[in-house]
Structures are given as structure tokens and as C-alpha cells.
Write a protein that holds these residues in place. Structure first.
Motif, PDB file in Angstrom:
ATOM      1  N   ASP A  51       8.992   0.194   4.803  1.00  0.00           N
ATOM      2  CA  ASP A  51       7.993   0.904   4.019  1.00  0.00           C
ATOM      3  C   ASP A  51       7.081  -0.069   3.272  1.00  0.00           C
ATOM      4  OD1 ASP A  51       7.101   3.563   2.837  1.00  0.00           O
ATOM      5  OD2 ASP A  51       7.660   2.514   1.001  1.00  0.00           O
ATOM      6  N   ILE A  52       7.658  -1.112   2.694  1.00  0.00           N
ATOM      7  CA  ILE A  52       6.880  -2.107   1.941  1.00  0.00           C
ATOM      8  C   ILE A  52       5.853  -2.779   2.845  1.00  0.00           C
ATOM      9  CG2 ILE A  52       7.014  -4.351   0.770  1.00  0.00           C
ATOM     10  CD1 ILE A  52       9.807  -3.458  -0.260  1.00  0.00           C
ATOM     11  N   LEU A  53       6.291  -3.208   4.029  1.00  0.00           N
ATOM     12  CA  LEU A  53       5.385  -3.887   4.958  1.00  0.00           C
ATOM     13  C   LEU A  53       4.340  -2.928   5.526  1.00  0.00           C
ATOM     14  CD1 LEU A  53       7.893  -6.187   6.879  1.00  0.00           C
ATOM     15  CD2 LEU A  53       6.193  -6.882   5.194  1.00  0.00           C
ATOM     16  N   ALA A  54       4.743  -1.690   5.791  1.00  0.00           N
ATOM     17  CA  ALA A  54       3.804  -0.709   6.337  1.00  0.00           C
ATOM     18  C   ALA A  54       2.688  -0.421   5.336  1.00  0.00           C
ATOM     19  CB  ALA A  54       4.526   0.581   6.698  1.00  0.00           C
ATOM     20  N   ARG A  55       3.029  -0.277   4.083  1.00  0.00           N
ATOM     21  CA  ARG A  55       2.024   0.029   3.062  1.00  0.00           C
ATOM     22  C   ARG A  55       1.078  -1.148   2.837  1.00  0.00           C
ATOM     23  NH1 ARG A  55       2.998   4.913   0.885  1.00  0.00           N
ATOM     24  NH2 ARG A  55       5.049   5.783   1.388  1.00  0.00           N
ATOM     25  N   ALA A  56       1.619  -2.349   2.852  1.00  0.00           N
ATOM     26  CA  ALA A  56       0.763  -3.525   2.699  1.00  0.00           C
ATOM     27  C   ALA A  56      -0.189  -3.648   3.884  1.00  0.00           C
ATOM     28  CB  ALA A  56       1.625  -4.782   2.582  1.00  0.00           C
ATOM     29  N   THR A  57       0.318  -3.375   5.086  1.00  0.00           N
ATOM     30  CA  THR A  57      -0.505  -3.433   6.297  1.00  0.00           C
ATOM     31  C   THR A  57      -1.554  -2.327   6.301  1.00  0.00           C
ATOM     32  OG1 THR A  57       1.380  -4.337   7.527  1.00  0.00           O
ATOM     33  CG2 THR A  57      -0.440  -3.448   8.830  1.00  0.00           C
ATOM     34  N   ALA A  58      -1.165  -1.132   5.857  1.00  0.00           N
ATOM     35  CA  ALA A  58      -2.082   0.010   5.829  1.00  0.00           C
ATOM     36  C   ALA A  58      -3.291  -0.272   4.932  1.00  0.00           C
ATOM     37  CB  ALA A  58      -1.348   1.262   5.352  1.00  0.00           C
ATOM     38  N   VAL A  59      -3.055  -0.920   3.812  1.00  0.00           N
ATOM     39  CA  VAL A  59      -4.148  -1.253   2.893  1.00  0.00           C
ATOM     40  C   VAL A  59      -5.164  -2.161   3.585  1.00  0.00           C
ATOM     41  CG1 VAL A  59      -4.753  -2.517   0.791  1.00  0.00           C
ATOM     42  CG2 VAL A  59      -2.817  -0.935   0.778  1.00  0.00           C
ATOM     43  N   GLU A  60      -4.660  -3.185   4.278  1.00  0.00           N
ATOM     44  CA  GLU A  60      -5.546  -4.144   4.943  1.00  0.00           C
ATOM     45  C   GLU A  60      -6.300  -3.504   6.109  1.00  0.00           C
ATOM     46  OE1 GLU A  60      -6.143  -7.117   3.674  1.00  0.00           O
ATOM     47  OE2 GLU A  60      -4.722  -6.590   2.093  1.00  0.00           O
ATOM     48  N   LEU A  61      -5.634  -2.646   6.875  1.00  0.00           N
ATOM     49  CA  LEU A  61      -6.293  -1.992   8.006  1.00  0.00           C
ATOM     50  C   LEU A  61      -7.334  -0.978   7.532  1.00  0.00           C
ATOM     51  CD1 LEU A  61      -3.295  -1.498  10.464  1.00  0.00           C
ATOM     52  CD2 LEU A  61      -5.187  -3.112  10.669  1.00  0.00           C
ATOM     53  N   SER A  62      -7.058  -0.321   6.407  1.00  0.00           N
ATOM     54  CA  SER A  62      -8.032   0.624   5.839  1.00  0.00           C
ATOM     55  C   SER A  62      -9.321  -0.113   5.467  1.00  0.00           C
ATOM     56  CB  SER A  62      -7.447   1.313   4.600  1.00  0.00           C
ATOM     57  OG  SER A  62      -6.333   2.111   4.935  1.00  0.00           O
ATOM     58  N   VAL A  70      -2.644   5.916   6.711  1.00  0.00           N
ATOM     59  CA  VAL A  70      -1.719   6.594   5.808  1.00  0.00           C
ATOM     60  C   VAL A  70      -0.276   6.444   6.293  1.00  0.00           C
ATOM     61  CG1 VAL A  70      -1.161   8.795   4.715  1.00  0.00           C
ATOM     62  CG2 VAL A  70      -3.532   8.276   5.313  1.00  0.00           C
ATOM     63  N   VAL A  71       0.611   6.064   5.382  1.00  0.00           N
ATOM     64  CA  VAL A  71       2.027   5.921   5.722  1.00  0.00           C
ATOM     65  C   VAL A  71       2.723   7.272   5.651  1.00  0.00           C
ATOM     66  CG1 VAL A  71       4.236   4.934   4.965  1.00  0.00           C
ATOM     67  CG2 VAL A  71       2.172   3.511   5.011  1.00  0.00           C
ATOM     68  N   ASP A  72       3.494   7.581   6.683  1.00  0.00           N
ATOM     69  CA  ASP A  72       4.229   8.843   6.776  1.00  0.00           C
ATOM     70  C   ASP A  72       5.699   8.515   6.995  1.00  0.00           C
ATOM     71  OD1 ASP A  72       5.148  11.399   7.186  1.00  0.00           O
ATOM     72  OD2 ASP A  72       4.159  11.691   9.121  1.00  0.00           O
ATOM     73  N   ASN A  73       6.533   8.702   5.969  1.00  0.00           N
ATOM     74  CA  ASN A  73       7.963   8.388   6.067  1.00  0.00           C
ATOM     75  C   ASN A  73       8.717   9.512   6.755  1.00  0.00           C
ATOM     76  OD1 ASN A  73       6.943   7.056   3.301  1.00  0.00           O
ATOM     77  ND2 ASN A  73       8.573   5.810   4.157  1.00  0.00           N
ATOM     78  N   ARG A  74       9.356   9.187   7.878  1.00  0.00           N
ATOM     79  CA  ARG A  74      10.153  10.164   8.634  1.00  0.00           C
ATOM     80  C   ARG A  74      11.507   9.543   8.965  1.00  0.00           C
ATOM     81  NH1 ARG A  74       7.431  14.556  10.837  1.00  0.00           N
ATOM     82  NH2 ARG A  74       5.470  14.853   9.697  1.00  0.00           N
ATOM     83  N   GLY A  75      12.389   9.488   7.966  1.00  0.00           N
ATOM     84  CA  GLY A  75      13.680   8.835   8.142  1.00  0.00           C
ATOM     85  C   GLY A  75      14.699   9.690   8.866  1.00  0.00           C
ATOM     86  N   GLY A  76      15.785   9.033   9.295  1.00  0.00           N
ATOM     87  CA  GLY A  76      16.900   9.727   9.927  1.00  0.00           C
ATOM     88  C   GLY A  76      17.288   9.147  11.265  1.00  0.00           C
ATOM     89  N   ALA A  77      18.570   9.241  11.586  1.00  0.00           N
ATOM     90  CA  ALA A  77      19.115   8.797  12.875  1.00  0.00           C
ATOM     91  C   ALA A  77      18.798   7.332  13.165  1.00  0.00           C
ATOM     92  CB  ALA A  77      18.617   9.688  14.010  1.00  0.00           C
TER      93      ALA A  77
END
Length: 335
Positions: A51-62, A70-77
Motif C-alpha cells: 500500500d505504501i509503495l502503491a500510494r507513492a507511485t500513484a502520486v508520481e503517475l498522477s 487511485v489506490v483500491d485496496n482489495r485484500g484477502g486470500a
């Protein structure tokens, strides 16, 4: 005289066009992409390293593309639920995955049934960063039980068989497998408790419900610095510059060959336009090369990458081969 076209011929042409159109669309140049927000699916709960890396990457790509990522957390399995969402999404560049060593290289060998193929159902884009795991224990418990290093922990675990609880961010993650490898190589037993991500697992560890975790370094770092967790060792082959004085598990536990690091990278569904994949990779690489981003990741123990889609694909293939015997040796299996 105009040639007559039979109804059967017209139907055949229409059917061919229907099948050809999606293929052409999927393989398009992507020159106008993106024209709307892009979703990055994180297959774990908020707060963990993925999540930390995804959010940092999302900011730069935006910033780079002028559209929201936008980060969408879909945890499980063990990450399979979120990864499967991306595997089954349209390959139009608007749904991406922040994949991990677990979703792309471990789960195939761990799970009896997989909803996707980690090689055939994805388009590798770029590895964002490689991260060592860190063996952490609650600082208060460590003090009360005289655990100052890995050797102390092994002695304590052997003296208390079956009484220790090991937390992880989910079945099949590198956090889980690092612990399983440790158990096999030390002859110890700890009950595994998989959580939906690093954040809830760390809360249980800090709260004293769990006894140990082989967490990704970035998500544990704030708690190590605050003194709530004690870092015993890192799971990489070399010590981490982010934790001066903390040895490797191999060194501290006299466990020759012990190595279990993590990595995180962007992928799209199979059939994603090479143009889109290359454009994303180039912008990620550019962002990771900036002193600000590089220093930020290194301070958390993450090593920036930004490699090409071809290099990332080759890395995934190599990691699949590496983790198969590890999973088999550990005896870990998820139905």
C-alpha cells in the motif's frame, strides 16, 4: 450485376468483426491514454508496504499523466482476490495491479486452486522496489523473556514448543514464507496467524497477541524507530543500510543460505498495449530516479528499481522457479 452475399456470409463477417474489434482495441497504441482516472489495485489492506509503495507511485503517475491514479485496496486470500480482479479486467490500462512476490511467484505453489495464472494472465510493467523483510518481536516481550537476538529467540522457541504465535500479512506472502523457512531451518514450531495485510498483523504484534513477524521493512520501520518493536535481523542476504547494526538472519542464526526478500511491481491484465506499459514504466523509472523519491524509499529500506517490462517478466519467471522448492520444503499449503 452485383454479387449476391448470402445471409450466412454476412453473419460470418459480423462474427469475425466482433472478435477482431476487442483484439485491435486491446493492442491499440494507447496514444490517447489516459482519458479518465486509473485504478491501482492493492491486494492487501491499507498500511502495509504494498500500500505504501502503491500510494507513492500513484502520486508520481498522477503528476506525469495529468489524470488521477487511485489506490483500491482489495485484500484477502494472500493477495489472490485483488490480483484476480485485475486479471479479469479489460486490458485498457485503467486497472493495474501492485503485484508482489506472493501474488506473482509464491501463491501458484502454495494454493491448491488458483483463480489466475501469474504469467499468462498479466502484463508485467515494471518492478517498483525490492524490500528485505525484517524479523520483529514486541519490544516489551523481548525484554521480559531475555530475547536480544535471533539465537535467543531460537532458544526461547525451542523451550516453548507450540506456544508462540507468528503473524503474517496473509497466506502465501513472503512474510508468511520467510517465517515458514525459518521454522524449517531452525526446527522450531510457531502457530501461523494470517491477517489481511501487514497493518492489522502489526497491530496484533504490538498489542502482544502475536510473538513474531517477518514483516516487510518499510511497514515495520516506524514501529522499530518508536521502540514498540525490536528488530532481530533482516531476511536478505546482506544487511540493510536502513537498519545499521542489525544482522541478517543467516548471520545471527547461523542459518546458511537463509534469504527471503520481497518485491513489488506494477502489472496490467494480459493483452495490455505495449505502448501503455512502456509509457508507465518510463514514468515510474523517471520518478524513482529523482533524489527525493530515491531517498524516501531507501530510508524505509526499499531499493528502487523501475526496470523494463521484459526485465520484470524475466524476474517473475526466475522467482517462480526459486520459490517452488521453498514452498515444498516448508510443507505449507492452502486449500
Amino acid at each position: 450485376m452485383k454479387p449476391r452475399i448470402s445471409r450466412r456470409h454476412l453473419l460470418a463477417l459480423a462474427t469475425a468483426a466482433a472478435f477482431a474489434a476487442p483484439a485491435a482495441w486491446a493492442q491499440g497504441s494507447g496514444a490517447n491514454w489516459p482519458t479518465k482516472p486509473v485504478r491501482i489495485v492493492v491486494p492487501f489492506a491499507p498500511g502495509g508496504t504494498t500500500d505504501i509503495l502503491a500510494r507513492a507511485t500513484a502520486v508520481e503517475l498522477s503528476k506525469a499523466f495529468g489524470q488521477q491514479f487511485v489506490v483500491d485496496n482489495r485484500g484477502g486470500a494472500g493477495g489472490n482476490i485483488g490480483a484476480d480482479i485485475v486479471a479479469k479486467s479489460a486490458p485498457d490500462g485503467y486497472t493495474l495491479l501492485m503485484g508482489t512476490v506472493g501474488t506473482q511467484s509464491i501463491n501458484k505453489w502454495l494454493y491448491t486452486r488458483m483463480p489466475f495464472d501469474p504469467q499468462k494472465d498479466f502484463t508485467p510493467i515494471t518492478m517498483v522496489a525490492a524490500v528485505p523483510n525484517v524479523m520483529v518481536v514486541p519490544a516489551e516481550k523481548a525484554k521480559n523473556n531475555g530475547i536480544n537476538n535471533v539465537a535467543d529467540f531460537i532458544r526461547y522457541a525451542k523451550a516453548n514448543p507450540g506456544k508462540l504465535n507468528m503473524a503474517s500479512s496473509g497466506n502465501g506472502t513472503s512474510i508468511h514464507l520467510a517465517g515458514e523457512l525459518f521454522k524449517v531451518m531452525t526446527g522450531t514450531f510457531m502457530t501461523h496467524f494470517p491477517y489481511s495485510g501487514s497493518s492489522p498483523a502489526l497491530l496484533a504484534l504490538i498489542g502482544g497477541d502475536m510473538d513474531v513477524m517477518f514483516d516487510n521493512l518499510p511497514s515495520s520501520m516506524p514501529h522499530i524507530r518508536s521502540g514498540k518493536l525490536k528488530a532481530l535481523a533482516v531476511t536478505s542476504s546482506q544487511p540493510s543500510a536502513a537498519l545499521p547494526g542489525v544482522p541478517t538472519v543467516e548471520q545471527a542464526g547461523n542459518l546458511k543460505g537463509f534469504e527471503a526478500s520481497s518485491w513489488f511491481g506494477l502489472l496490467g491484465p494480459a493483452g495490455l498495449s505495449p505502448d501503455i506499459a512502456n509509457r508507465i514504466q518510463q514514468e515510474v523509472a523517471k520518478a524513482l530516479a529523482t533524489p527525493e523519491m530515491k531517498d524516501k524509499l531507501l530510508a524505509q529500506g526499499a531499493i528502487p528499481s523501475g526496470n523494463t517490462p521484459q526485465q520484470f517478466a524475466a524476474h517473475i519467471d526466475a522467482e517462480l522457479k526459486k520459490w517452488q522448492p521453498v514452498v515444498k520444503a516448508s510443507g505449507a499449503k492452502v486449500d
